[in-house]
Design an enzyme around this catalytic site. Structure first.
Site, PDB file in Angstrom:
ATOM      1  CG  ASP A   1      36.655  35.726  45.879  1.00 43.78           C
ATOM      2  OD1 ASP A   1      36.040  35.362  44.861  1.00 43.78           O
ATOM      3  OD2 ASP A   1      37.806  36.197  45.845  1.00 43.78           O
TER       4      ASP A   1
ATOM      5  CG  ASP B   1      45.516  30.326  40.223  1.00 47.38           C
ATOM      6  OD1 ASP B   1      44.795  31.064  39.533  1.00 47.38           O
ATOM      7  OD2 ASP B   1      45.114  29.295  40.779  1.00 47.38           O
TER       8      ASP B   1
END
Length: 242
Positions: A8, A129
């Site tokens: 990330d 999500d």
């Protein structure tokens, strides 16, 4: 089953967030390219990269870094974060990304998403999500106003190739995977499913294995492989032998 190590990227470095909070940052490496290469040496078969700056801003912010990662690895890369138009998607795929993970566009602009899926068949997945089954968008900061199960027929019809499902309440918290929710999701879609959020130990990997026959492709792991609660090489060895 594939375990996807996560890289990330935020402000040019490799980080992890807790529950997607932009201010809950832990820096794990100042060199995302070196970190990506490390996971390849540990046996990774596929790399999961997220442009966190892109996810929060809505536009690509780490293109050169991501291009460098793709050029220096021999394993494929999947990428998410801030890909909200066809031009950006095309640019990343031309730079060497194997497949893209789309979130906000798939929820808010289904026509463009379907066009993207048609242009790059088999390469476009959707990031679902959720908190308690309710979808979030725009870098997890907005309520999408729809449930996971309501959106599935629409993304299947649009031509999505796979689903990445993140249980936001477990992301970066190392609390274990929600096997029940994943099992239900696999039963409701014909698309391959990748689990994200909560993969904390080898036990979690073992608990996910039975879902492979139901359509689970694998799991993304970030926090756990950086802090050591999950030994990545050990997990890969277990998968190879089972």
């Amino acid at each position: 089953m594939i375990v996807f190590p996560a890289v990330d990227i935020k402000d040019g470095v490799c980080v992890r967030l807790s529950q997607g909070q932009a201010d809950a940052v832990t820096v794990f490496s100042s060199d995302p390219v070196a970190q990506a290469k490390y996971w390849e040496t540990q046996g990774a078969r596929y790399l999961h990269v997220v442009d966190l700056d892109g996810a929060f801003s809505g536009m690509p912010k780490n293109f050169e870094l991501i291009r460098d990662i793709c050029s220096q690895l021999s394993i494929p890369v999947q990428l998410g974060g801030g890909i909200r138009d066809i031009e950006t998607a095309s640019k990343y795929l031309e730079a060497g990304v194997r497949r893209l993970i789309i979130g906000t566009m798939a929820l808010e602009d289904e026509e463009t998403f379907a066009e993207l899926c048609a242009k790059f068949p088999g390469q476009i997945g959707v990031s679902l999500d959720a908190v308690n089954g309710q979808l979030k968008s725009r870098g997890w900061v907005e309520d999408a106003g729809i449930t996971v199960f309501d959106i599935i027929p629409r993304i299947e019809a649009a031509g999505a190739a796979f689903i990445i499902y993140t249980d936001i309440s477990r992301d970066g918290m190392q609390t274990g995977v929600n096997v029940m929710a994943l099992s239900e999701l696999c039963s409701k879609t014909k698309l391959p499913v990748i689990a994200a959020g909560g993969v904390a130990t080898l036990e979690d990997v073992i608990n996910l294995q039975p879902l492979v026959s139901k359509g689970l492709e694998g799991a993304v792991s970030g926090q756990a492989i950086y802090t050591g609660t999950l030994n990545f090489a050990e997990a890969m060895e277990w998968i190879e032998n089972n």
